[in-house]
Design an enzyme around this catalytic site. Structure first.
Site, PDB file in Angstrom:
ATOM      1  N   THR A 140      -4.898  13.529   1.128  1.00 43.52           N
ATOM      2  CA  THR A 140      -5.661  12.383   1.612  1.00 43.52           C
ATOM      3  C   THR A 140      -7.031  12.862   2.052  1.00 43.52           C
ATOM      4  O   THR A 140      -7.163  13.919   2.684  1.00 43.52           O
ATOM      5  CB  THR A 140      -4.931  11.672   2.761  1.00 43.52           C
ATOM      6  OG1 THR A 140      -3.713  11.138   2.239  1.00 43.52           O
ATOM      7  CG2 THR A 140      -5.747  10.505   3.305  1.00 43.52           C
TER       8      THR A 140
ATOM      9  N   PHE B 243     -10.122  12.236   4.311  1.00 44.23           N
ATOM     10  CA  PHE B 243     -10.566  11.544   5.515  1.00 44.23           C
ATOM     11  C   PHE B 243     -12.073  11.700   5.649  1.00 44.23           C
ATOM     12  O   PHE B 243     -12.614  12.758   5.329  1.00 44.23           O
ATOM     13  CB  PHE B 243      -9.911  12.153   6.760  1.00 44.23           C
ATOM     14  CG  PHE B 243      -8.433  11.885   6.843  1.00 44.23           C
ATOM     15  CD1 PHE B 243      -7.951  10.790   7.545  1.00 44.23           C
ATOM     16  CD2 PHE B 243      -7.522  12.709   6.205  1.00 44.23           C
ATOM     17  CE1 PHE B 243      -6.586  10.530   7.614  1.00 44.23           C
ATOM     18  CE2 PHE B 243      -6.158  12.460   6.261  1.00 44.23           C
ATOM     19  CZ  PHE B 243      -5.694  11.361   6.968  1.00 44.23           C
TER      20      PHE B 243
END
Ligand code: PEP
Ligand code: MN
Length: 631
Positions: free
Chosen positions: A533, A535
């Site tokens: 992921t 960020f």
């Protein structure tokens, strides 16, 4: 022994505990951790633990069972992070120190410093005193070499690491050296250890040729007991019956040391193997095994090196290795550290050194233990950042805007599930905020249950629907486990902790299990291990610009006519600006009209980016730069 102090201890009580122990002849170190403050007391005084336990302000006393005390994990449970200028060793980073075996001339070390820095090393090595097996081999340039080393380090912004071989050099070397190295041959030169420890500077302590791990830690204890807190261990291969390599790298020393000690450990693949072709694979293995960094010999012209040429990497080999390490780091949840002047990250804009007690507040969505919180800790340091939980993403944006947090950490995209559109939309809705950094986190899901629960007992598994979907293979193999969708991964752990039912489990990160005192029943249960992921970190638009950005995020809409997007893309193509991502989103309130989100690599020539913006401004509508930052 370790004395854990009560959370709200009065200064007077603390002073009384100290003087009680000091009067007994013990040496005291205070360690303020994230969760608790402890006093470490070492020495040879006989002491009844109960006497200490009864002192006001003492929560509990833990005897240290190991012969090394200050170096032991029992003494300090958090990893030690050694600061060296703006660089650091330990924690979630990989620190690469590189340079020639020996400083041979001013030109050689200046050239080498530039080479290693260009490839991403954060410190420069180079010996001025060489402990050679033969007295007829090159012995080093001595103080002259130190001068050149210091000049090269300063020129490239790299702290320098060099070996000390004699106590009488200590005072003179202090003027030139950032990190003292104790070589393998001197690991048990206890007088040298005491003298170097007393200098209080960071020390790289190499494992002796025939030293056990415990011997290494006992030598570290000498350094720590003499006055430095900043000891970095280094595994550089040991003597075995094997002759195919110069030494035998004891790779398992890394996890062994990690368990026994809080000190960071580097690996020196150059002296371990003695052969340059063996250096890159072994270096990668060391990083994979958990080493905090590498000490590597690199030479501009290894074939003509005055010492250790056969094991010194060519500049091109070093550059390739650095790229491979960078690619591998997120897989093991770490980041390669970048050199100071190109350093990323808002924390470093205003405070290169960690400041205790002045933690930066960073907002995230979810509960303690969320993956966003991990992103915060990897971007900042544990001791630098204070994660502040918000119920939803909008709350994070609003919190940054109203100043209740300095930064926000929000996910923008997942490698399997795609973009998190809500955050793209929020970036548009908060024009006074900008992206100032990013961090990519590998998502490793764990099955988490009550302490002592067995996997076979589990009947219900709670997690965010994405967490459940990402662990489908594991759950299919365990048909007795019913999937229970929950609003948040870390929240599901908090929930099962509150409910206290042994047959209930949750899927979240290992960190979430730790936060809520739960147990990891199985780690790495995600179907696809390539699950990352991305960020981004947002701040108010007045926030200082990030130094040396390499990525820009833009958004615009195009007129409704043929070739409109093509023309915009052509501007980037003509200026050789590399497009990393292009995505369209519906414009809120304008059905069937779209905004385009772009990530572009910033060219080395910043002027071309400015030019692109200027030209785009004339072609597209609603152009906004969401941020320029380091990816
Ligand atoms: C060195 O790093 O230059 C060196 C001599 O290494 P070791 O002490 O590990 O042999
Ligand atoms: Mn060498």
């Amino acid at each position: 022994m370790v004395i854990v102090l009560e959370k709200n201890i009065q200064e007077g009580d603390k002073a009384r505990i100290r003087s009680f122990l000091e009067e007994k002849g013990l040496t005291i170190r205070e360690i303020a951790g994230v969760d608790e403050t402890i006093l470490g007391a070492v020495g040879i005084a006989p002491l009844d633990v109960r006497e200490v336990e009864m002192l006001p302000g003492v929560e509990r006393v833990i005897p240290i069972t190991k012969p090394y005390k200050l170096a032991s994990r029992e003494f300090k449970k958090d990893d030690t992070i050694v600061p060296v200028g703006t660089a650091r060793i330990g924690g979630l980073r990989i620190t690469v120190i590189a340079g020639p075996c020996a400083v041979e001339s001013r030109d050689q070390i200046l050239e080498c410093a530039k080479i290693v820095r260009d490839s991403g090393a954060v410190m420069l090595r180079g010996g001025a005193y060489k402990p050679r097996t033969s007295p007829y081999s090159f012995q080093g340039l001595g103080e002259e070499g130190l001068k050149y080393l210091k000049e090269a380090g300063e020129r490239e912004g790299l702290p320098v690491v060099t070996e000390i071989v004699a106590t009488e050099h200590a005072d003179m070397m202090r003027d030139y050296v950032d990190v003292f190295q104790i070589g393998a041959r001197n690991m048990q030169n206890f007088e040298l250890l005491k003298r170097v420890g007393a200098l209080g500077r960071p020390v790289v302590l190499k494992r002796g040729l025939a030293a056990r791990i415990e011997d290494l830690l006992m030598s570290a204890e000498y350094l720590l007991a003499s006055g430095t807190d900043n000891v970095v261990l280094c595994e550089r291969g040991i003597r075995t019956f094997e002759t195919a390599t110069r030494n035998t790298l004891d790779i398992s020393a890394i996890p062994v040391v990690k368990k026994l000690s809080h000190l960071p450990i580097l690996v020196d693949p150059s002296h371990a193997t003695g052969l340059r072709e063996k250096v890159p694979p072994v270096a990668l293995a060391a990083v994979a095994a958990g080493a905090d960094g590498l000490l590597i010999e690199v030479h501009p012209d290894p074939e003509h090196a005055a010492s250790d040429g056969p094991q010194s990497l060519f500049p091109g080999q070093f550059e390739k290795l650095m790229r491979d390490i960078e690619a591998m780091s997120p897989v093991i949840g770490k980041e390669i550290q970048h050199p100071a002047r190109r350093k990323t990250g808002p924390a470093r804009l205003d405070s290169p050194e960690p400041r205790r007690g002045a933690r930066t507040r960073v907002g995230f969505q979810g509960e303690r233990g969320a993956y966003s919180e991990q992103a915060i800790f990897r971007y900042f340091e544990h001791e630098e950042a204070e994660p502040v939980s918000f119920q939803d993403f909008r709350g994070v944006f609003a919190g940054v805007l109203d100043g209740s947090v300095t930064y926000g950490a929000v996910p923008l995209e997942n490698s399997l599930a795609g973009s998190i559109h809500e955050n793209y939309d929020l970036l548009l809705q908060f024009p006074d905020l900008k992206i100032v950094g990013e961090k990519r986190i590998r998502i490793i899901h764990a099955l988490i249950g009550l302490p002592g629960a067995g996997i076979e007992e589990i009947r219900k598994v709670h997690s965010h629907p994405q967490g459940l979907a990402q662990c489908a293979d594991f759950l299919n193999r365990h048909p007795a486990m019913e999937r229970v969708p929950f609003y948040d991964t870390a929240g599901s752990v908090a929930y099962i902790a509150r409910q206290g039912r042994r047959e209930w489990a949750a899927i979240a990160s290992r960190e979430a299990a730790e936060v809520y005192g739960m147990e990891v029943l199985r780690e790495g249960i995600e179907t696809n291990p390539r699950n990352y992921t991305r960020f981004v970190f947002i701040a108010r638009s007045g926030h200082p610009d990030v130094a040396d950005p390499d990525m820009g995020s833009l958004v615009f809409s195009t007129p409704d006519k043929p070739g409109a997007l093509f023309h915009a893309m052509k501007i980037l193509a003509d200026l050789s600006i590399n497009l990393k991502k292009l995505e369209s989103r519906p414009i809120l309130g304008k059905p069937w009209q779209y905004m385009f989100y772009l990530d572009v690599e910033l060219p080395a020539e910043r002027a071309s980016f400015e030019k692109a913006l200027e030209q785009l401004g004339r072609t597209v509508a609603d152009l906004r730069v969401l941020g320029v930052y380091r990816a």
